[in-house]
Design a protein around this motif. Structure first.
Motif, mmCIF file in Angstrom:
data_model
loop_
_atom_site.group_PDB
_atom_site.id
_atom_site.type_symbol
_atom_site.label_atom_id
_atom_site.label_comp_id
_atom_site.label_asym_id
_atom_site.label_seq_id
_atom_site.Cartn_x
_atom_site.Cartn_y
_atom_site.Cartn_z
ATOM 1 N N ALA A 17 -1.066 -0.553 -3.403
ATOM 2 C CA ALA A 17 -1.453 -0.423 -4.412
ATOM 3 C C ALA A 17 -2.800 -0.099 -4.484
ATOM 4 N N ARG A 18 -3.272 1.004 -5.289
ATOM 5 C CA ARG A 18 -4.660 1.675 -5.260
ATOM 6 C C ARG A 18 -5.600 1.125 -6.407
ATOM 7 N N PRO A 19 -6.737 0.381 -6.128
ATOM 8 C CA PRO A 19 -7.493 -0.171 -7.186
ATOM 9 C C PRO A 19 -8.260 0.929 -7.976
ATOM 10 N N SER A 20 -8.081 0.916 -9.235
ATOM 11 C CA SER A 20 -8.827 1.980 -10.076
ATOM 12 C C SER A 20 -10.279 1.794 -10.135
ATOM 13 N N GLY A 21 -10.976 2.874 -10.146
ATOM 14 C CA GLY A 21 -12.398 2.855 -10.125
ATOM 15 C C GLY A 21 -12.973 2.501 -8.515
ATOM 16 N N THR A 22 -11.994 2.855 -7.584
ATOM 17 C CA THR A 22 -12.654 2.800 -6.109
ATOM 18 C C THR A 22 -13.520 3.610 -5.761
ATOM 19 N N HIS A 23 -14.338 3.350 -5.091
ATOM 20 C CA HIS A 23 -15.261 4.226 -4.324
ATOM 21 C C HIS A 23 -14.779 5.575 -3.923
ATOM 22 N N PRO A 24 -15.301 6.787 -3.978
ATOM 23 C CA PRO A 24 -14.556 8.112 -3.581
ATOM 24 C C PRO A 24 -14.118 8.008 -2.252
ATOM 25 N N VAL A 25 -14.822 7.591 -1.175
ATOM 26 C CA VAL A 25 -14.560 7.540 0.087
ATOM 27 C C VAL A 25 -13.113 6.571 0.322
ATOM 28 N N ARG A 26 -13.018 5.309 -0.396
ATOM 29 C CA ARG A 26 -11.847 4.819 -0.075
ATOM 30 C C ARG A 26 -10.716 5.444 -0.873
ATOM 31 N N ALA A 27 -10.909 5.735 -1.957
ATOM 32 C CA ALA A 27 -9.966 6.676 -2.471
ATOM 33 C C ALA A 27 -9.451 7.776 -1.460
ATOM 34 N N ALA A 28 -10.286 8.432 -1.026
ATOM 35 C CA ALA A 28 -9.905 9.530 -0.393
ATOM 36 C C ALA A 28 -9.182 9.093 0.961
ATOM 37 N N LEU A 29 -9.577 7.971 1.620
ATOM 38 C CA LEU A 29 -8.614 7.309 2.689
ATOM 39 C C LEU A 29 -7.428 6.914 2.131
ATOM 40 N N ALA A 30 -7.216 6.096 1.122
ATOM 41 C CA ALA A 30 -5.938 5.693 0.551
ATOM 42 C C ALA A 30 -4.927 6.768 0.394
ATOM 43 N N PHE A 31 -5.642 8.143 -0.050
ATOM 44 C CA PHE A 31 -5.022 9.206 -0.321
ATOM 45 C C PHE A 31 -4.305 9.725 0.976
ATOM 46 N N GLU A 32 -5.223 9.690 2.003
ATOM 47 C CA GLU A 32 -4.861 10.263 3.317
ATOM 48 C C GLU A 32 -3.724 9.423 3.805
ATOM 49 N N ALA A 33 -3.701 8.073 3.618
ATOM 50 C CA ALA A 33 -2.863 7.135 4.134
ATOM 51 C C ALA A 33 -1.706 7.261 3.508
ATOM 52 N N ARG A 34 -1.519 7.450 2.235
ATOM 53 C CA ARG A 34 -0.134 7.967 1.405
ATOM 54 C C ARG A 34 0.432 9.377 1.868
ATOM 55 N N ALA A 35 -0.658 10.331 2.244
ATOM 56 C CA ALA A 35 -0.029 11.507 2.586
ATOM 57 C C ALA A 35 0.500 11.593 3.943
ATOM 58 N N GLU A 36 -0.187 10.834 4.757
ATOM 59 C CA GLU A 36 0.324 10.559 6.076
ATOM 60 C C GLU A 36 1.799 9.744 6.201
ATOM 61 N N ALA A 37 1.976 8.794 5.334
ATOM 62 C CA ALA A 37 3.131 8.110 5.259
ATOM 63 C C ALA A 37 4.181 9.213 4.640
ATOM 64 N N GLY A 38 3.858 9.971 3.741
ATOM 65 C CA GLY A 38 4.916 10.988 3.403
ATOM 66 C C GLY A 38 5.265 11.865 4.404
ATOM 67 N N LEU A 39 4.178 12.493 5.211
ATOM 68 C CA LEU A 39 4.487 13.557 6.173
ATOM 69 C C LEU A 39 5.398 12.797 7.446
ATOM 70 N N LYS A 40 5.077 11.458 7.692
ATOM 71 C CA LYS A 40 5.924 10.877 8.642
ATOM 72 C C LYS A 40 7.477 10.751 8.086
ATOM 73 N N ALA A 41 7.695 10.364 6.826
ATOM 74 C CA ALA A 41 8.953 10.302 6.339
ATOM 75 C C ALA A 41 9.694 11.582 6.267
ATOM 76 N N LEU A 42 8.952 12.793 6.322
ATOM 77 C CA LEU A 42 9.270 14.152 6.232
ATOM 78 C C LEU A 42 9.827 14.378 7.648
ATOM 79 N N LEU A 43 8.847 13.976 8.725
ATOM 80 C CA LEU A 43 9.396 14.506 10.053
ATOM 81 C C LEU A 43 10.203 13.519 10.513
ATOM 82 N N GLU A 44 10.609 12.330 10.178
ATOM 83 C CA GLU A 44 11.703 11.501 10.672
ATOM 84 C C GLU A 44 13.056 11.872 10.042
ATOM 85 N N ARG A 45 12.885 12.686 8.995
ATOM 86 C CA ARG A 45 14.044 13.167 8.202
ATOM 87 C C ARG A 45 14.727 14.662 8.917
ATOM 88 N N TRP A 46 13.406 15.529 9.045
ATOM 89 C CA TRP A 46 13.991 16.905 9.598
ATOM 90 C C TRP A 46 13.624 17.273 11.019
#
Length: 179
Positions: A17-46
Motif C-alpha cells: 500500500a502507498r500512503p497518501s501524502g508521502t514525501h515525493p522521494v518515497r513516492a518515487a521509490l514506491a513507484f520504482e518498486a512497483r514498476a520493477e515488480a511489473g517488469l519482472k513479471a513481464l520478463l518471467e512470462r515472455w
C-alpha cells in the motif's frame, strides 16, 4: 494519515500500500518498486519463449544456409567433421545436407514450441555434438600457438547457444508429477 489500498501487480503479486501524502522521494521509490515488480513479471512470462524462438530462428537460418553450396563459411569444416565422425562414410554435400536438416529441424521445432520444443531440444543435442566435435577432431583448425583460431572462436561461442538451450530446457521439460 490515509493509505491507498494494496493492489495486485501483473503477476498477481500483492504490491505494498502507498500512503497518501508521502514525501515525493518515497513516492518515487514506491513507484520504482512497483514498476520493477511489473517488469519482472513481464520478463518471467515472455523472456524464455522469446529466447526459444530466437534460438530456433538462429538454427533454422544458419542451417538453411548450408543447403546452398558456398553460402556457409563453415562448409569445409562441416565436411571434414562429418568425414572424421563417420570414419569417411559421410562427407561432401551429403554432410552439408545432413547438417542442414538437423539444424533446420531443431530450429523449426523450437519455434513451434510446446511438445515440439522438447523434441527440438533432443535434435539440438545432436547438432551440438557435431558443432563441438572439431574441438577434439580437428585441433589444427581450432587452435594455434597464439590461442583459438577464428574457427575455434566461432565454435567456442556456441557456449552461449548451449546455455540458452539449457534455460529453455529448464522451462519446457516435464519432471516427475508431484503428489
Amino acid at each position: 494519515m490515509t493509505t491507498v489500498p494494496a493492489s495486485r501487480g501483473a503477476a498477481g503479486v500483492a504490491l505494498p500500500a502507498r500512503p497518501s501524502g508521502t514525501h515525493p522521494v518515497r513516492a518515487a521509490l514506491a513507484f520504482e518498486a512497483r514498476a520493477e515488480a511489473g517488469l519482472k513479471a513481464l520478463l518471467e512470462r515472455w523472456s524464455v519463449p522469446a529466447l526459444r524462438v530466437a534460438l530456433g530462428a538462429v538454427f533454422a537460418v544458419f542451417g538453411a544456409l548450408k543447403l546452398i553450396p558456398g553460402a556457409s563459411p563453415l562448409e569445409a569444416l562441416v565436411m571434414q567433421t562429418w568425414d572424421k565422425l563417420t570414419f569417411g562414410i559421410v562427407g561432401g554435400q551429403t554432410a552439408m545436407i545432413a547438417t542442414a536438416t538437423i539444424e533446420v529441424t531443431a530450429g523449426i521445432l523450437l519455434i513451434i514450441g510446446g511438445a515440439f520444443a522438447r523434441v527440438g531440444l533432443v535434435v539440438l543435442v545432436l547438432a551440438f555434438v557435431g558443432i563441438l566435435s572439431p574441438l577434439v577432431l580437428l585441433p589444427q583448425d581450432v587452435y594455434s600457438a597464439a590461442g583459438p583460431t577464428l574457427t575455434g572462436q566461432y565454435i567456442m561461442k556456441n557456449a552461449v547457444l548451449i546455455t540458452a538451450a539449457l534455460v529453455i530446457a529448464s522451462k519446457v521439460l516435464h519432471g516427475p508429477k508431484k503428489a
